[in-house]
Design an enzyme around this catalytic site. Sequence first.
Site, PDB file in Angstrom:
ATOM      1  N   CYS A 111       2.981  -4.891   6.686  1.00  0.00           N
ATOM      2  CA  CYS A 111       2.750  -4.599   5.264  1.00  0.00           C
ATOM      3  C   CYS A 111       3.992  -4.019   4.604  1.00  0.00           C
ATOM      4  O   CYS A 111       4.964  -3.669   5.259  1.00  0.00           O
ATOM      5  CB  CYS A 111       1.595  -3.614   5.117  1.00  0.00           C
ATOM      6  SG  CYS A 111      -0.003  -4.273   5.640  1.00  0.00           S
ATOM      7  N   HIS A 137       0.828  -1.203   0.000  1.00  0.00           N
ATOM      8  CA  HIS A 137       0.000   0.000   0.000  1.00  0.00           C
ATOM      9  C   HIS A 137       0.861   1.252   0.000  1.00  0.00           C
ATOM     10  O   HIS A 137       2.070   1.205   0.187  1.00  0.00           O
ATOM     11  CB  HIS A 137      -0.942  -0.001   1.203  1.00  0.00           C
ATOM     12  CG  HIS A 137      -0.242  -0.002   2.533  1.00  0.00           C
ATOM     13  ND1 HIS A 137       0.299   1.142   3.094  1.00  0.00           N
ATOM     14  CD2 HIS A 137       0.008  -1.016   3.414  1.00  0.00           C
ATOM     15  CE1 HIS A 137       0.849   0.843   4.257  1.00  0.00           C
ATOM     16  NE2 HIS A 137       0.697  -0.467   4.476  1.00  0.00           N
TER      17      HIS A 137
END
Length: 197
Positions: A173, A157
Amino acid sequence: MSQKGFDRRAFLAAASAAVVGGPALAQSVDGAGTVEIERPINHVIRRNISSFRTLDWQPHFSNLTKGAVLVDISSRALHYWEESGQYHLYPCSVPLTEDLTRRGRTQVVLKDPSPDWRPTPSMKQRNPEWPDYVGPGPDNPLGTRAMHLSWQYYRIHGTHDTRKIGRRSSNGCIGLYNEHIEELYGLAQVGTQVLLI
């Protein structure tokens, strides 16, 4: 006073002689984001500005069907090969600690053009003061785009906090600058293979 003037003139004369008489050292940045430095013996050395090294896809993937993403945790770089073989290299953020780091093969299962965020149960346990939900926008830790992986809670992301890129700063992440995730988001597709090493 005259001694200072003499030293200054001598310094300027010596500097001018070195520039005029010495070999030229030229450098330029090409479109691939590398610096070319021409040595006096006309030997060209290519160096990546960010000191990341480019990689080949063949040691890591059997094919480039639907493209391939390789995340190198140690160098904090995301490598992407389009199905055509076109190569892209992005600096990224990686997990804070080894226990938050996951390695192995996965794939993109969902592309979210306007991500919202909820902390995972373990994040909430570590940080009870965090909000339960953050909608899309400038306060969202997932930035402007997110690609969900087949591993629960794991995503590639963007981020609005650019200080995180190139560091161990995430809760699991892989984070990219917003402009980079927007580019990758446009290139990758559901089913793109992903390998974290």
